[in-house]
Design an enzyme around this catalytic site. Structure first.
Site, PDB file in Angstrom:
ATOM      1  N   ALA A  84      34.990  41.541  30.048  1.00 20.71           N
ATOM      2  CA  ALA A  84      35.316  41.779  31.664  1.00 20.71           C
ATOM      3  C   ALA A  84      36.416  40.656  32.264  1.00 20.71           C
ATOM      4  CB  ALA A  84      34.036  41.349  32.271  1.00 20.71           C
ATOM      5  N   ASP A  89      29.410  42.028  32.792  1.00 23.33           N
ATOM      6  CA  ASP A  89      30.349  42.758  33.380  1.00 23.33           C
ATOM      7  C   ASP A  89      30.450  42.760  34.793  1.00 23.33           C
ATOM      8  OD1 ASP A  89      29.985  43.869  30.276  1.00 23.33           O
ATOM      9  OD2 ASP A  89      32.162  44.317  30.977  1.00 23.33           O
TER      10      ASP A  89
END
Lengths: 346, 346
Positions: A56, A235
């Protein structure tokens, strides 16, 4: 290439006007260390979509540099080019919120000053802040690790997934640097094997003792007293602390809970999406069946068998012992504590 | 080759004196249907050790036929040949207790009558009893399945793992034959992918709707209400109901428990080891690291990374809703109920 506290999986080379974004192609690891040069936002979008760069925070930074490439494109209307690149890059992967966050920062700067130089300065600033934030995350997390612990991690939340150092692996690396005697159990992480390919590579390079296991083996190691601490990246984290992370994270959190073991998340503030009340609103990317039904050139199953391949799952806040962030440790993991540490709904 | 209620993954061809044991080489599935001819007990031992034949009941039956091959060997001392073959076959795989059980039956018969014909009759009888027992198991289990259910299974406890029909897949197949509208989620089952290779093959051949998933995906499907029923086979069950089965079974049982879903085991009485008070005494086979660190000719991880590969785990009785056996359903799963259904300590 050593993996140490200065290693970064992406780097801007040269000037804003004529330079390029250089990315380590993570699909080739651990066998080859090949770098990709991106000279246009489309190159960055492909690299994110095809997972040459993943994780991420790392895809957020890659996208930020991608807008620098858009700003210096040909034609006169820089604002339109940046706008189009922002849309293109935002569409590459739906779950990680750091991507939208980074694009928002750079696009906002572009509205006042669309010069490539100004945007490159900002992208580099975000990159440096990410690494500094990871250092704070790592120190918070490492303080919870004691010598003798077995530590479980899933997927790759290391230097490769960020601007450098990593989040979950940063925690582990700093505990190791502090001289704590630890052993890491790295889930191989089906279907793409980021644990086998990337985490084992980073741990090897750092000389951290580790053992690779199948994802489904963690529970029995917990039952046998071989794991005392579990930590993964994230994430996207909703306002109540519900956390999306690589598929399989939820099963580990349930198993840790069942065994009374602490399950932690390590993530920067840019991973929080305070516009979402809880995890039910997090979009979960569904990837191609072939990641499960094929291996190399061969199929793993009969031709008519279909597969289901969600790339992420959502772990409810109640199963998370604490979240290590660059703004402090969130504990207990609930709406109040998230709001106190990260801020209020934007 | 259809997979139906008459399909068997192993079969004696010809007379006791000059015939052979024919085994489907399960390592080649789903790509090729190749059969192996075993003409000596050593052939059977290799086939079990190398997992050409696998599944607790199937390896028991293969070993029984293996003693027929020993009985007709050359030289005069049949008893010594049978004794040596029994030791060899018993050493091939340590966890499944059906192997020891089948060898014990045939060796006992051999002490009164070591004629190949007599032993072949017994092996065929055990084989037929296994299939008949599976039919009873399947009917018991299918009665618990309702139309509309999503059903989770792990590894392969199908016709391929038994003398025919299967245990867990037998339950599923009979529910399907009864016209119940079901959907099976088949765990791929790392590291050897028996779910992708074997279970998907059997379900495809039987026309049972199914979806292949990564092992770590089951928990999120439970959270989303896609799974209502979980059933697996077993390799050894202790007197209190603790059950050894393919690695990953324990994690699924924990996840099912967390979601309030019933987790079932399907196994014949020959899978019970009443000499063990509980699961702590079950030997768990550790297989080679290369099953995790390699795929085909390539490595999945850096050269220096080590892996840990236990082939089984032990699920405590408390996490098992019921056990479907050829002698009835064990529910609740505890020492009294096992003793009532299966018998007392031998």
């Amino acid at each position: 290439m050593p993996v140490d506290d200065t290693f970064a999986p992406l780097e801007w080379i040269g000037s804003a006007a004529s330079g390029r974004l250089r990315l380590l192609d993570q699909r080739e690891l651990p066998h080859a260390e090949r770098w990709i040069d991106c000279r246009a936002p489309e190159d960055v979008a492909s690299a994110i979509r095809d997972m040459a760069v993943r994780g991420a925070p790392a895809i957020g930074l890659a996208a930020a540099y991608g807008l620098v490439l858009a700003a210096r494109g040909s034609g006169t209307d820089a604002a339109a080019r940046i706008d189009a690149a922002e849309r293109l890059l935002a569409s590459t992967r739906p779950t990680a919120v750091n991507l939208a966050w980074a694009l928002r920062q750079v696009a906002a700067r572009a509205r006042s000053n669309p010069e490539p130089n100004a945007l490159l300065d900002l992208a580099r600033e975000l990159h440096a802040e990410d690494v500094a934030g990871n250092r704070r995350i790592a120190e918070l997390g490492a303080a919870r690790i004691e010598s003798g612990m077995g530590i479980l991690t899933h997927c790759n939340a290391g230097a490769l997934a960020t601007g450098g150092l990593g989040t979950a692996i940063g925690v582990i690396a700093v505990a190791h640097q502090q001289g704590k005697r630890i052993h890491v159990f790295a889930d191989e992480t089906r279907p793409r094997l980021q644990g086998a390919r990337l985490t084992a590579w980073e741990l090897s390079r750092r000389g951290i003792p580790h053992t690779l296991i199948c994802d489904s083996t963690a529970a029995t190691l917990m039952a046998r007293g071989r794991i005392q601490f579990a930590v993964t990246g994230a994430d996207r984290i909703a306002a109540n602390g519900d956390t999306a992370n690589k598929i399989g994270t939820y099963a580990l959190a349930i198993a840790a809970h069942h065994h009374g073991l602490p399950f932690h998340v390590a993530a920067p503030a840019s991973t929080f999406d305070l516009s979402l009340e809880d995890g039910s609103g997090i979009p979960v990317e569904e990837r191609g069946e072939e990641e499960i039904t094929s291996w190399g050139d061969g199929r793993t199953c009969p031709p008519q068998t279909r597969a289901y391949n969600p790339a992420f799952d959502v772990t409810p806040a109640a199963l998370i012992h604490s979240i290590f962030t660059d703004r402090g440790e969130i504990k207990p993991v609930d709406r109040d504590s998230v709001s106190r540490t990260i801020g209020l709904k934007p």
